[in-house]
Design a protein around this motif. Structure first.
Motif, short mmCIF file in Angstrom:
data_model
loop_
_atom_site.label_atom_id
_atom_site.label_comp_id
_atom_site.label_asym_id
_atom_site.label_seq_id
_atom_site.Cartn_x
_atom_site.Cartn_y
_atom_site.Cartn_z
N PHE A 31 18.60 8.27 10.33
CA PHE A 31 17.13 8.29 10.19
C PHE A 31 16.52 7.51 11.36
N LEU A 32 15.36 7.98 11.83
CA LEU A 32 14.69 7.28 12.92
C LEU A 32 13.97 6.05 12.34
N PRO A 33 13.83 4.98 13.15
CA PRO A 33 13.18 3.78 12.63
C PRO A 33 11.80 4.09 12.03
N GLU A 34 11.05 5.03 12.65
CA GLU A 34 9.70 5.30 12.14
C GLU A 34 9.71 6.10 10.84
N GLN A 35 10.89 6.58 10.44
CA GLN A 35 10.97 7.30 9.17
C GLN A 35 11.17 6.35 7.98
N ILE A 36 11.45 5.09 8.27
CA ILE A 36 11.76 4.15 7.19
C ILE A 36 10.68 3.08 7.13
N VAL A 37 9.99 3.01 6.00
CA VAL A 37 8.88 2.06 5.88
C VAL A 37 9.12 1.17 4.66
N ILE A 38 9.24 -0.14 4.92
CA ILE A 38 9.34 -1.07 3.79
C ILE A 38 7.93 -1.48 3.40
N VAL A 39 7.55 -1.21 2.17
CA VAL A 39 6.19 -1.53 1.71
C VAL A 39 6.23 -2.83 0.90
N ASP A 40 5.47 -3.82 1.36
CA ASP A 40 5.35 -5.08 0.62
C ASP A 40 4.30 -4.83 -0.48
N THR A 41 4.75 -4.18 -1.55
CA THR A 41 3.84 -3.48 -2.47
C THR A 41 2.75 -4.39 -3.05
N PHE A 42 3.14 -5.50 -3.66
CA PHE A 42 2.11 -6.30 -4.34
C PHE A 42 1.10 -6.86 -3.33
N ARG A 44 0.09 -5.60 -0.72
CA ARG A 44 -0.81 -4.56 -0.19
C ARG A 44 -1.80 -4.04 -1.24
N CYS A 45 -1.62 -4.46 -2.50
CA CYS A 45 -2.59 -4.05 -3.53
C CYS A 45 -3.88 -4.83 -3.32
N TRP A 48 -6.75 -7.56 -8.23
CA TRP A 48 -6.21 -8.77 -8.85
C TRP A 48 -5.53 -8.39 -10.16
N PRO A 49 -4.45 -9.02 -10.58
CA PRO A 49 -3.74 -10.13 -9.96
C PRO A 49 -2.59 -9.67 -9.07
N PHE A 50 -2.54 -8.37 -8.75
CA PHE A 50 -1.33 -7.85 -8.12
C PHE A 50 -1.04 -8.49 -6.77
N TYR A 51 -2.11 -8.70 -5.96
CA TYR A 51 -1.84 -9.30 -4.64
C TYR A 51 -1.48 -10.79 -4.76
N ARG A 52 -1.54 -11.34 -5.98
CA ARG A 52 -1.15 -12.74 -6.18
C ARG A 52 0.23 -12.85 -6.86
N LEU A 53 0.90 -11.72 -7.11
CA LEU A 53 2.12 -11.78 -7.92
C LEU A 53 3.25 -12.58 -7.26
N GLY A 54 3.30 -12.55 -5.93
CA GLY A 54 4.33 -13.34 -5.23
C GLY A 54 4.16 -14.82 -5.57
N ALA A 55 2.92 -15.30 -5.47
CA ALA A 55 2.65 -16.72 -5.76
C ALA A 55 2.88 -17.01 -7.24
N VAL A 56 2.46 -16.07 -8.10
CA VAL A 56 2.68 -16.26 -9.55
C VAL A 56 4.17 -16.37 -9.83
N GLY A 93 -3.33 -1.18 -11.36
CA GLY A 93 -3.35 -2.10 -10.23
C GLY A 93 -2.84 -1.47 -8.94
N MET A 94 -1.88 -0.57 -9.06
CA MET A 94 -1.22 -0.05 -7.85
C MET A 94 -1.69 1.34 -7.45
N ALA A 95 -2.40 2.05 -8.34
CA ALA A 95 -2.78 3.44 -8.05
C ALA A 95 -3.55 3.60 -6.73
N PRO A 96 -4.54 2.73 -6.40
CA PRO A 96 -5.23 2.93 -5.12
C PRO A 96 -4.28 2.85 -3.92
N LEU A 97 -3.29 1.95 -4.00
CA LEU A 97 -2.31 1.86 -2.91
C LEU A 97 -1.49 3.15 -2.85
#
Ligand code: UDP
Length: 376
Positions: A31-42, A44-45, A48-56, A93-97
């Motif tokens: 696979f080419l590097p541009e074909q692989i995307v790691i999404v930092d999901t929470f 990128r939401c 609230w509170p999804f973008y705070r889940l890492g801290a939670v 919480g995640m549908a718009p993303l």
């Protein structure tokens, strides 16, 4: 061009490590590097509170009230009615993303690596995007919560037969299920490294027995600093201590301020965990599935000193029952256990053999092959 979206989370290091391992493997498979995307999901939401889940999550694993929340979440997972509510909330919480990702990457395979994300993507697929290709990689070792599985997934990768049985019990179709092992970074797919060579790479004494302490320490009945001091006092001439503090910068600072009697080497977040584990005769760690799988892959005996409520408790039972680890959650027992094991090479050897029997080599390649089939 098919894109592989690896939907990961910064709640602990395990999901991210698995995403990176799969990404490396897919690149190796062409696979080419541009074909692989790691999404930092929470993160990128936008809701609230999804973008705070890492801290939670960090709060939840490091404080008493937080651990209560962790226990409640595990209880939520066991209760069908509360599950439905929580899953609807995750989807909201995640549908718009997800809508944004579909626009950016219309031809993608979505790979979920976290239970909340698995439930939200599964619901999104059923309600909004039935043709979406979905794979789930369950990043648990001995027990996977119900939310790790979703019937809408086209592929479900699990660590071993024990987790596969759980998947079948919650209704995953057998033809979608693959026992792959947990995907580990490429460094772990080599044959077990020579301890002396690893010590040399790390600048440690080659011939001296080595204890590796991977901190974490949440739920440990003692302080890691006190434990290191006690081990240093008692081990001084018999072994050297390598301490990896990971993301815990405070702990690193506290340890660096100590004066040690023997050889104690402190590292922060390391990128070469395979070398650190390879250098050790004995590994002391909490019971995260990623770290445990890595230690098994290198084939080193372990003393587990802490676990989070829920699946990590089952990891302890699993490894102790298989003879690869001891569980010593109290500081006094832990220090004594280390001394006894270091003085008993035949016992260490027996534990090492048990660890080697449980290791799953080639796990990332098996996960990569499954994703590749979905992509073509
Ligand atoms: N890790 C790392 N460097 C460090 C500390 C941890 O690469 O300095 C990695 C470790 O090798 C493992 C992951 O972080 O792959 C931790 O995952 P685990 O499932 O054990 O625990 P979690 O942090 O998810 O609770």
């Amino acid at each position: 061009m098919t894109t592989i979206l690896l939907l990961s989370a910064d709640t602990g290091g395990g999901h991210q490590a698995a995403a990176q391992a799969i990404a490396c493997e897919l690149r190796g498979q062409g696979f080419l590097p541009e074909q692989i995307v790691i999404v930092d999901t929470f993160n990128r939401c936008r809701r609230w509170p999804f973008y705070r889940l890492g801290a939670v999550h960090r709060w939840a694993v490091s404080t008493r009230p937080g651990r209560l929340l962790h226990t409640l979440m595990f209880w939520w997972d066991q209760e069908p009615r509360s599950r439905g509510l929580a899953d609807a909330f995750c989807h909201w919480g995640m549908a718009p993303l997800f809508a944004e990702l579909e626009q950016l990457y219309p031809q993608a395979v979505w790979v979920t690596l976290h239970p909340f994300i698995t439930q939200a993507v599964g619901r999104w697929k059923l309600r909004t995007s039935p043709s979406l290709r979905m794979a789930t990689v369950v990043t648990e070792l001995a027990f996977a919560p119900w939310a790790c599985f979703h019937p809408a997934a086209d592929l479900c990768c699990v660590a071993n037969q024990q987790v596969a049985q759980q998947a079948l019990r919650v209704g995953v179709a057998p033809h979608k299920l693959r026992v792959t092992g947990l995907p580990l970074k490429p460094g772990f797919s080599q044959p077990p490294p020579c301890a002396m060579a690893c010590r040399q790479k790390l600048g440690l004494a080659r011939q001296t027995p080595t204890i590796l302490l991977i901190s974490g320490g949440e739920g440990f009945a003692g302080s890691i600093v006190d434990l290191c001091r006690e081990l240093d006092q008692r081990l001084a001439s018999k072994a050297q201590l390598l301490v990896v503090t990971g993301y815990n910068a405070d702990l690193r600072r506290q340890l660096e301020q100590q004066t040690w009697r023997g050889s104690v080497s402190i590292r922060g977040f390391v990128e070469n965990m395979e070398t650190c584990i390879g250098a050790a005769d004995l590994v002391l760690t909490k019971s995260g599935p990623g770290t445990l799988s890595e230690v098994l892959a290198v084939g080193r005996p372990m003393i587990l000193f802490a676990h989070l409520p829920g699946p990590e408790r089952r990891n302890v039972d699993y490894l102790v029952s298989q003879g690869a680890a001891l569980f010593l959650p109290r500081q006094a027992d832990l220090a004594r256990g280390v001394l006894e094991l270091v003085a008993d090479p035949p016992r260490l050897d027996a534990m090492r053999r048990c660890a080697q029997l449980l290791s799953e080599s080639g796990s990332a390649a098996r996960v990569g092959a499954g994703i590749r089939e979905l992509a073509t």
